[in-house]
Motif scaffolding. Structure first.
Motif, short mmCIF file in Angstrom:
data_model
loop_
_atom_site.label_atom_id
_atom_site.label_comp_id
_atom_site.label_asym_id
_atom_site.label_seq_id
_atom_site.Cartn_x
_atom_site.Cartn_y
_atom_site.Cartn_z
N SER A 197 0.87 -1.17 0.00
CA SER A 197 0.00 0.00 0.00
C SER A 197 0.91 1.22 0.00
CB SER A 197 -0.91 0.00 1.21
OG SER A 197 -0.16 0.34 2.36
N TYR A 198 0.33 2.36 -0.39
CA TYR A 198 1.13 3.57 -0.57
C TYR A 198 0.82 4.61 0.49
CZ TYR A 198 2.23 1.54 -5.06
OH TYR A 198 2.68 0.69 -6.04
N GLN A 199 1.74 5.59 0.64
CA GLN A 199 1.51 6.69 1.58
C GLN A 199 0.25 7.45 1.21
OE1 GLN A 199 4.70 9.58 2.21
NE2 GLN A 199 6.05 7.91 2.84
N LYS A 200 0.05 7.69 -0.10
CA LYS A 200 -1.14 8.43 -0.52
C LYS A 200 -2.23 7.45 -0.90
CE LYS A 200 0.87 12.74 -2.07
NZ LYS A 200 2.23 12.60 -2.59
N ASP A 216 2.93 1.29 3.76
CA ASP A 216 3.60 2.57 3.92
C ASP A 216 2.68 3.53 4.67
OD1 ASP A 216 5.52 4.49 3.75
OD2 ASP A 216 5.71 4.43 1.57
N GLU A 217 2.97 3.77 5.92
CA GLU A 217 2.21 4.67 6.80
C GLU A 217 0.71 4.44 6.79
OE1 GLU A 217 3.45 8.65 7.15
OE2 GLU A 217 5.36 8.32 6.15
N PRO A 218 0.27 3.22 7.11
CA PRO A 218 -1.17 2.95 7.09
C PRO A 218 -1.96 3.76 8.12
CG PRO A 218 0.01 1.12 8.10
CD PRO A 218 1.05 2.04 7.51
N ARG A 225 -8.75 0.70 14.97
CA ARG A 225 -9.30 -0.30 14.02
C ARG A 225 -8.20 -0.83 13.10
NH1 ARG A 225 -14.10 2.40 13.33
NH2 ARG A 225 -13.37 3.49 11.49
N MET A 226 -7.33 0.08 12.65
CA MET A 226 -6.26 -0.35 11.74
C MET A 226 -5.26 -1.25 12.47
SD MET A 226 -4.94 -0.39 8.75
CE MET A 226 -5.76 0.84 7.77
N VAL A 227 -4.95 -0.90 13.72
CA VAL A 227 -4.02 -1.74 14.51
C VAL A 227 -4.62 -3.14 14.65
CG1 VAL A 227 -3.12 -2.08 16.84
CG2 VAL A 227 -2.85 0.13 15.73
N MET A 277 5.79 -5.77 6.46
CA MET A 277 6.74 -4.69 6.74
C MET A 277 5.95 -3.40 6.86
SD MET A 277 10.21 -3.45 4.82
CE MET A 277 9.77 -1.93 3.99
N LEU A 278 6.12 -2.74 7.99
CA LEU A 278 5.33 -1.56 8.33
C LEU A 278 6.25 -0.35 8.41
CD1 LEU A 278 2.62 -0.45 9.56
CD2 LEU A 278 3.51 -1.16 11.77
N VAL A 279 6.05 0.61 7.50
CA VAL A 279 6.76 1.88 7.60
C VAL A 279 5.80 2.84 8.29
CG1 VAL A 279 7.74 3.82 6.33
CG2 VAL A 279 8.16 1.48 5.56
N GLU A 280 6.18 3.36 9.44
CA GLU A 280 5.18 4.10 10.22
C GLU A 280 5.86 5.12 11.13
OE1 GLU A 280 1.68 4.01 10.01
OE2 GLU A 280 2.13 5.70 11.31
N HIS A 281 5.23 6.31 11.24
CA HIS A 281 5.76 7.35 12.14
C HIS A 281 5.12 7.29 13.52
CE1 HIS A 281 8.40 9.60 9.48
NE2 HIS A 281 7.52 9.46 8.51
#
Ligand code: ATP
Length: 257
Positions: A85-88, A181-183, A194-196, A209-213
């Protein structure tokens, strides 16, 4: 021992004089969420692009299962079992939730010329294929928590629901490895919860693989964390190991984590 579904070895990607990703190795295991964190410009999105084939590495290898997919086109890597999935947000906004997921599932079905169904008579094949797609769409919609929003057009969904839909569309292609990517970006508290939960539900069957701030989510969800700064891995390990790492404290996390 859990199964390694993706191995990246010494990946490097240069843009002129800048090494956006510099000698990075990661392994993604089924049943495990592996977070990649780091400040803006650390190279997280570039790493994701290298794994999904959106960008070829300058050097290094990517192996999906037992297959070396280095330099493969993104569609071919997707067929091999990687979804991202994408950032946008990336949806067909006038289409309903059901239609969006169905389109994603159909794109997967259309990419399987080796499927034995291709040898059936046309009408019989279409009936069997449509039934399989319908079942896949229904199960993905349920898993992503979107069953009640089936007939809502994507443009009318909340931001959180749109991100759920994106993940549902990725799942419709039947990936084993998920690069997200930043879900959680831009989500309110209830949407993030809900997403978690969705990520927890997806974990047993996938390597994620989770890219997340959002550090609270990362430390709550991930079994493994890789910390990148300026294209390089400065720390890797369990959340407890990363939290205690002096270099990470200095370079990134500060005193709060
Ligand atoms: N196509 C490109 N051409 C040139 N430089 C690029 C390109 N893509 C990324 N970069 C540079 O590579 C570095 C890493 O960028 P990247 O987007 O991978 O970081 P990131 O960790 O994902 O950041 P963010 O958290 O802000 O999304 C940055 O310095 C960026 O400017």
């Amino acid at each position: 021992m859990a199964e390694v579904l993706l191995r990246a070895h010494q990946l490097t990607r240069r843009f002129g004089g800048l090494a956006a990703v510099n000698g990075v190795s990661v392994q993604l295991w089924r049943g495990c969420i592996h977070a990649v964190i780091g400040p803006n410009g650390a190279g997280k999105s570039t790493l994701t692009n290298l794994l999904s084939g959106e960008m070829p590495p300058t050097s290094g290898q990517v192996q999906l299962g037992s297959t070396d997919v280095t330099g493969w086109a993104p569609e071919r890597i997707a067929r091999q079992g990687l979804g991202r999935s994408y950032q946008k947000v990336n949806l067909f906004l006038p289409f309903t939730v059901h239609e969006n997921i169905r389109l994603a599932a159909q794109s997967r079905a259309a990419q399987q010329p080796w499927n034995p169904l291709h040898w059936c008579a046309d009408t019989r094949r279409d009936t069997i294929k449509n039934r399989a797609i319908g079942e896949r769409v229904a199960s993905v919609m349920e898993l992503a928590g979107l069953k009640d929003r089936r007939n809502a057009s994507a443009g009318t969904l909340s931001h959180g629901e749109q991100r759920q839909l994106e993940i549902a569309m990725t799942l419709a292609t039947e990936p084993q490895v998920l690069l997200l990517d930043e879900p959680l970006a831009g989500m309110g508290v209830a949407e993030a919860e809900r997403m978690v939960q969705l990520l927890q539900d997806l974990k047993p069957a996938h390597a994620i693989m989770l890219v997340e701030h959002d550090m609270d989510a990362v430390f709550a969800l991930a079994e493994q964390i890789t910390v990148m700064v300026n294209g390089q891995v400065i720390a890797h390990g369990t959340p407890a190991q990363v939290r205690a790492d002096a270099a990470v404290q200095t370079a990134y996390l500060g005193q709060d984590h």
